[in-house]
Design a protein around this motif. Structure first.
Motif, mmCIF file in Angstrom:
data_model
loop_
_atom_site.group_PDB
_atom_site.id
_atom_site.type_symbol
_atom_site.label_atom_id
_atom_site.label_comp_id
_atom_site.label_asym_id
_atom_site.label_seq_id
_atom_site.Cartn_x
_atom_site.Cartn_y
_atom_site.Cartn_z
ATOM 1 N N ALA A 1 0.832 -1.204 0.000
ATOM 2 C CA ALA A 1 0.000 0.000 0.000
ATOM 3 C C ALA A 1 0.864 1.250 0.000
ATOM 4 C CB ALA A 1 -0.928 0.000 1.210
ATOM 5 N N VAL A 2 1.925 1.257 0.806
ATOM 6 C CA VAL A 2 2.830 2.404 0.840
ATOM 7 C C VAL A 2 3.509 2.576 -0.522
ATOM 8 C CG1 VAL A 2 4.951 3.325 1.879
ATOM 9 C CG2 VAL A 2 3.166 2.349 3.335
ATOM 10 N N LEU B 1 -8.303 -3.307 9.603
ATOM 11 C CA LEU B 1 -7.485 -2.998 10.780
ATOM 12 C C LEU B 1 -6.615 -4.169 11.203
ATOM 13 C CD1 LEU B 1 -9.908 -0.935 13.010
ATOM 14 C CD2 LEU B 1 -8.075 -0.127 11.539
ATOM 15 N N MET B 2 -7.095 -5.390 10.999
ATOM 16 C CA MET B 2 -6.349 -6.563 11.434
ATOM 17 C C MET B 2 -5.648 -7.205 10.239
ATOM 18 S SD MET B 2 -8.936 -8.137 14.320
ATOM 19 C CE MET B 2 -10.027 -8.818 13.116
ATOM 20 N N LEU B 3 -4.423 -6.779 10.006
ATOM 21 C CA LEU B 3 -3.595 -7.298 8.919
ATOM 22 C C LEU B 3 -2.362 -7.961 9.527
ATOM 23 C CD1 LEU B 3 -3.730 -4.111 6.678
ATOM 24 C CD2 LEU B 3 -4.830 -6.286 6.148
ATOM 25 N N PRO B 4 -1.763 -8.920 8.825
ATOM 26 C CA PRO B 4 -0.520 -9.509 9.345
ATOM 27 C C PRO B 4 0.621 -8.494 9.274
ATOM 28 C CG PRO B 4 -1.020 -10.366 7.163
ATOM 29 C CD PRO B 4 -2.182 -9.514 7.573
ATOM 30 N N ASP C 1 -1.243 0.836 11.779
ATOM 31 C CA ASP C 1 0.115 1.224 11.384
ATOM 32 C C ASP C 1 0.069 2.062 10.105
ATOM 33 O OD1 ASP C 1 1.437 -0.128 13.492
ATOM 34 O OD2 ASP C 1 1.290 -2.012 12.384
ATOM 35 N N LEU C 2 -0.795 1.673 9.155
ATOM 36 C CA LEU C 2 -0.944 2.438 7.919
ATOM 37 C C LEU C 2 -1.432 3.844 8.228
ATOM 38 C CD1 LEU C 2 -0.963 2.772 4.849
ATOM 39 C CD2 LEU C 2 -3.246 1.728 4.836
ATOM 40 N N ILE C 3 -2.401 3.950 9.110
ATOM 41 C CA ILE C 3 -2.916 5.274 9.492
ATOM 42 C C ILE C 3 -1.811 6.104 10.138
ATOM 43 C CG2 ILE C 3 -4.528 6.460 11.038
ATOM 44 C CD1 ILE C 3 -6.440 4.039 10.497
ATOM 45 N N ALA C 4 -1.003 5.494 10.998
ATOM 46 C CA ALA C 4 0.112 6.206 11.636
ATOM 47 C C ALA C 4 1.123 6.683 10.593
ATOM 48 C CB ALA C 4 0.789 5.312 12.664
#
Length: 105
Positions: free
Chosen positions: A67-68, A83-86, A92-95
């Protein structure tokens, strides 16, 4: 079984279902949606709904790292993340988005 929670982020001033008009001739421009979901079945279902129901262009991915990478090349109008990804999860993506000047808004 409790349903999965999903957080939807969008740029300020843009509705998820609004349509943008092109500069010339009033042509419709589709919105681009980055969809981050680790379940291939859910990713496909969400993608189909966004494409067929709303006419969105979907950028599907199963993890935050990819995604990044997509965000470095594309500027999606909307991000839908599980929200629950390995490994790195949706929070973490939101951060990462909030900590990066170009993606903060």
């Amino acid at each position: 079984m409790t349903p999965k929670r999903t957080i939807v982020l969008r740029r300020r001033g843009q509705g998820a279902a609004s349509e943008a008009r092109g500069e010339e001739g009033g042509e419709r421009r589709t919105h681009t949606v980055l969809c981050v979901e680790d379940s291939p079945i859910h990713l496909k279902l969400i993608g189909r709904q966004l494409e067929h129901a709303l006419g969105c262009r979907v950028l599907p991915t199963e993890d935050v790292e990819t995604a990044v990478g997509i965000l470095l090349r594309e500027r999606p109008d909307l991000i839908v993340t599980d929200l629950m990804l390995p490994d790195l999860d949706g929070m973490d993506l939101i951060a990462i988005l909030q900590a990066t000047k170009d993606w903060r808004d």
